[in-house]
Design a protein around this motif. Sequence first.
Motif, PDB file in Angstrom:
ATOM      1  N   LYS A  83       0.831  -1.210   0.000  1.00 53.84           N
ATOM      2  CA  LYS A  83       0.000   0.000   0.000  1.00 53.84           C
ATOM      3  C   LYS A  83       0.862   1.255   0.000  1.00 53.84           C
ATOM      4  O   LYS A  83       0.546   2.251  -0.664  1.00 53.84           O
ATOM      5  CB  LYS A  83      -0.929   0.004   1.213  1.00 53.84           C
ATOM      6  CG  LYS A  83      -2.140  -0.905   1.052  1.00 53.84           C
ATOM      7  CD  LYS A  83      -3.073  -0.798   2.247  1.00 53.84           C
ATOM      8  CE  LYS A  83      -4.319  -1.664   2.028  1.00 53.84           C
ATOM      9  NZ  LYS A  83      -5.230  -1.589   3.194  1.00 53.84           N
ATOM     10  N   GLU A  84       1.959   1.221   0.759  1.00 53.67           N
ATOM     11  CA  GLU A  84       2.879   2.357   0.769  1.00 53.67           C
ATOM     12  C   GLU A  84       3.514   2.552  -0.605  1.00 53.67           C
ATOM     13  O   GLU A  84       3.648   3.687  -1.089  1.00 53.67           O
ATOM     14  CB  GLU A  84       3.971   2.145   1.824  1.00 53.67           C
ATOM     15  CG  GLU A  84       3.494   2.317   3.256  1.00 53.67           C
ATOM     16  CD  GLU A  84       2.983   3.719   3.520  1.00 53.67           C
ATOM     17  OE1 GLU A  84       3.658   4.693   3.107  1.00 53.67           O
ATOM     18  OE2 GLU A  84       1.900   3.847   4.119  1.00 53.67           O
ATOM     19  N   GLU A  85       3.912   1.416  -1.209  1.00 48.22           N
ATOM     20  CA  GLU A  85       4.505   1.496  -2.546  1.00 48.22           C
ATOM     21  C   GLU A  85       3.484   2.042  -3.551  1.00 48.22           C
ATOM     22  O   GLU A  85       3.810   2.888  -4.398  1.00 48.22           O
ATOM     23  CB  GLU A  85       4.989   0.116  -2.996  1.00 48.22           C
ATOM     24  CG  GLU A  85       6.191  -0.413  -2.228  1.00 48.22           C
ATOM     25  CD  GLU A  85       6.584  -1.810  -2.690  1.00 48.22           C
ATOM     26  OE1 GLU A  85       6.364  -2.116  -3.885  1.00 48.22           O
ATOM     27  OE2 GLU A  85       7.083  -2.583  -1.863  1.00 48.22           O
ATOM     28  N   GLN A  86       2.261   1.546  -3.434  1.00 47.43           N
ATOM     29  CA  GLN A  86       1.222   1.983  -4.377  1.00 47.43           C
ATOM     30  C   GLN A  86       0.901   3.471  -4.188  1.00 47.43           C
ATOM     31  O   GLN A  86       0.677   4.194  -5.165  1.00 47.43           O
ATOM     32  CB  GLN A  86      -0.044   1.157  -4.206  1.00 47.43           C
ATOM     33  CG  GLN A  86      -1.066   1.411  -5.323  1.00 47.43           C
ATOM     34  CD  GLN A  86      -2.350   0.658  -5.130  1.00 47.43           C
ATOM     35  OE1 GLN A  86      -2.808   0.482  -4.010  1.00 47.43           O
ATOM     36  NE2 GLN A  86      -2.946   0.216  -6.224  1.00 47.43           N
ATOM     37  N   LYS A  87       0.906   3.933  -2.943  1.00 50.98           N
ATOM     38  CA  LYS A  87       0.643   5.350  -2.688  1.00 50.98           C
ATOM     39  C   LYS A  87       1.726   6.218  -3.330  1.00 50.98           C
ATOM     40  O   LYS A  87       1.438   7.260  -3.941  1.00 50.98           O
ATOM     41  CB  LYS A  87       0.593   5.623  -1.187  1.00 50.98           C
ATOM     42  CG  LYS A  87       0.259   7.080  -0.848  1.00 50.98           C
ATOM     43  CD  LYS A  87       0.209   7.310   0.641  1.00 50.98           C
ATOM     44  CE  LYS A  87      -0.164   8.751   0.965  1.00 50.98           C
ATOM     45  NZ  LYS A  87       0.738   9.741   0.354  1.00 50.98           N
TER      46      LYS A  87
END
Length: 423
Positions: A83-87
């Motif tokens: 999720k952090e990477e996607q954000k």
Amino acid sequence: MLTIQQIKEDPQRIIERLAVKGYDGTVTINKILELDDNRRKTQLSNDTKAAELNKLAASIGKLMKEGNKEEAEKAKAAVAALKEEQKAIADELARTETEIRDILLTIPNVPCDMVPEGKTAEDNVVEKTGGNMPDLGDDALPHWELAKKYNIIDFDLGVKITGAGFPVYLGKGARLQRALIQFFLDEAGKAGYLEVQPPYVVNEASGYGTGQLPDKEGQMYYVSEDNLYLIPTAEVPVTNIYRDVILSDDRLPVKNCAYSACFRREAGSYGKDVRGLNRLHQFDKVEIVRIEKPENSYAALEEMKDHVQGLLDKLGLPWHILRLCGGDMSFTSAITFDFEVFSAAQKRWLEVSSVSNFETYQANRLKCRYRGEDKKTRLCHTLNGSALALPRIMAAILENNQTPEGIVVPEVLRKYTGFDIID
């Protein structure tokens, strides 16, 4: 603004046609293509991460049901990391899309193939001429002297109340002004244009929609406390009626007309060309606006030109039509025709109308689309024209129709004025 698809289809042609407007688009167009390539790669990466997230999220429930808590916790940690990477990827995508839009807003519309090359008004092409030139002799008075002689326009009073460029119309001058407005609106109605009475101030989105913003020349009056702009033409509010609208196939063409006061700072204007009514900060105008299917827009442009020509013929004014060269065109136009009338006392041509086709340039900014019979949505073409702007029409009528007895009112206006002569 231009679409990414237009640029990708033939970037070299876009660059070559923009050069006709005096705009070197080589670096900008190549930058757009580079950013779009990055955007597509970032979008693919974002989609890949989203698929991984969905897969991992689905596995957590299954692992918990199987009692494999340790693996489930690992999956949760992996989901949080993804999720952090996607954000971060989504943020990068948003930055790229914003940069693309910001650059696109700086690129002028591409002139169509009919636009001649040239740098200034001297390179415009006279397409057609009509009307009879009046022969008034060397003692003919310019309109600012006629206005004073017959007490119909007071320029000094306008300076007292507001400043230069804001004249006060008096008596028969005010009535003649109203007669012209009503005549133009009535003629537009006969031609199938639906009258609209728009606001005289617009918000920022409306300014961007028709291409007045960004206002590089600082020509718009700005109300800073409310973040609103005084309209330079009724084109702005009327065309923005169709912002973020998908029109059904059977609603096209849209034909609107509107009377409005118009406000322009005309920064940098000076000299003999600004005497009297020649260049004002506030003036009246009747505008015609059309929303068309792309395949019909150039036939509509010819209809609009014929409409303006008809108005000038009925007023008995000598006119000619100019096809503007690339260097004299507006930022947003794909092609523009200017109408000018001859001012007998000033012995010069005065612009009274511009009729333009913007193709999809405004429609892309506005997100003005139509749904075809195949149910697909496509960008409309937008067009507009002055029909007509009043100040220089008034100037030409006053000058060209002066006689020893007074100023003769064009016959077509007399039912509106209630008088035949200004004396």
